[in-house]
Design an enzyme around this catalytic site. Structure first.
Site, PDB file in Angstrom:
ATOM      1  N   ARG A 219       0.853  -1.182   0.000  1.00  0.00           N
ATOM      2  CA  ARG A 219       0.000   0.000   0.000  1.00  0.00           C
ATOM      3  C   ARG A 219       0.889   1.232   0.000  1.00  0.00           C
ATOM      4  NH1 ARG A 219      -4.819  -0.699  -1.665  1.00  0.00           N
ATOM      5  NH2 ARG A 219      -5.862   0.715  -0.212  1.00  0.00           N
ATOM      6  N   HIS A 267      -0.460   0.595 -10.165  1.00  0.00           N
ATOM      7  CA  HIS A 267      -1.214  -0.193  -9.191  1.00  0.00           C
ATOM      8  C   HIS A 267      -1.924  -1.380  -9.866  1.00  0.00           C
ATOM      9  CE1 HIS A 267      -3.357   0.063  -5.044  1.00  0.00           C
ATOM     10  NE2 HIS A 267      -3.252  -1.194  -5.448  1.00  0.00           N
TER      11      HIS A 267
END
Length: 304
Positions: A219, A267
């Site tokens: 993250r 991502h």
């Protein structure tokens, strides 16, 4: 409910697994009181709270921080994450690709190609490369095992103690220095919680041997990007592969874009695979209907 996932693919996969299931796609969900289950990725804050009879929320990715922070959700509604083998396989592939790219020093060959220069570097065996996996949840454990299966010397770190067969593990702040001190490539796979915010910072980067490589697939909030920029500019971190960021999309003016030693991907290291994940989603829904606790429920207080 997701801006990234194709609802048609998920509808087909879910209905193959449970033909009687009435699948509705937000915002065209009809009467909100008729909704029992929600399959989501980063839903807008407050939306899930409008479904008064919601019995289960299933998160489409590994990161549940956005849902866990939504105060509008009733405390009694369980939130389950996916433990999808297809998603884990995809993450394994990305991590292996990134680690192999750094281990085989492909960045040098990319530069040599631009210069039309034949540059031979004698390759080292995988066993000569120590890879540290920081975060040993479902995906982190999977990736650590995949790296070990390729012959890399793998070591893991987690906030609480974990034991993995044939993989050296460390835990907690007291185990961090010993974990970092001999790593060639660090792979960040921590969840986003209040405790992990910017935890991968100067202490971590400068606790590594000089010239170590960094791969970030967990993250974005867990990495102190200012500290990483300093470490890259000073040569403490030689190269980085970055898939997650504090701000996404990564702003065009961000210094990472200008760094030749940094590979940026948007991502996409892994995503839930409807063909393999739908059965797990359906099984959890059926468990709830039969009065059982669903599997892979997250602890809202811990954020994972």
């Amino acid at each position: 409910m997701s801006e990234l996932d194709d609802p048609r693919v998920w509808r087909e996969a879910l209905q193959r697994a449970w033909p009687e299931l009435d699948v509705r796609v937000w915002p065209a969900t009809g009467d909100p009181d008729e909704i029992d289950f929600a399959l989501v990725w980063q839903p807008p804050p407050g939306v899930l709270g409008s479904f008064a009879n919601l019995r289960l929320i299933v998160n489409l990715g590994a990161g549940v921080d956005a849902i866990a922070a939504d105060d509008s959700l009733p405390a009694h509604v369980p939130i389950a994450r996916l433990a999808d083998p297809g998603q884990a396989q995809m993450m394994d592939g990305y991590v292996l690709l990134a680690v192999l790219r750094h281990h085989r020093e492909l960045h040098r060959f990319e530069q040599a190609r631009r210069e039309r220069r034949w540059a031979y570097n004698y390759p080292r065996p995988h066993s000569a490369c120590r890879v540290g996996v920081m975060g040993l949840g479902y995906l982190g454990t999977h990736a650590a095992r995949a790296l070990a299966a390729q012959g890399f010397d793998v070591v893991g770190w987690s906030r609480s103690a974990k034991s993995l067969p044939d993989i050296e593990t460390h835990a907690g702040p007291e185990g961090l220095a010993a974990f970092l001190c001999a790593i060639d490539i660090l792979v960040a796979m921590l969840p986003a919680t209040a405790e992990t915010r910017r935890v991968i910072g100067r202490q971590v980067f400068y606790g590594l041997p000089r010239g170590a490589k960094f791969v970030s697939v967990g993250r974005g909030s867990t990495v102190d990007e200012a500290a990483l920029l300093d470490a890259l500019r000073e040569g403490q971190i030689a190269e980085a592969t970055l898939d997650v960021f504090a701000t996404e999309p990564l702003p065009p003016e961000h210094p990472f874009w200008e760094m030749d030693q940094v590979l940026i991907t948007p991502h996409l290291a892994s995503a839930a695979v409807p063909e393999t994940a739908a059965r797990q989603v359906v099984d959890n829904c059926r468990r709830v209907l039969s009065g059982q606790m669903p599997e892979y429920v997250i602890d809202r207080a811990r954020g994972y």
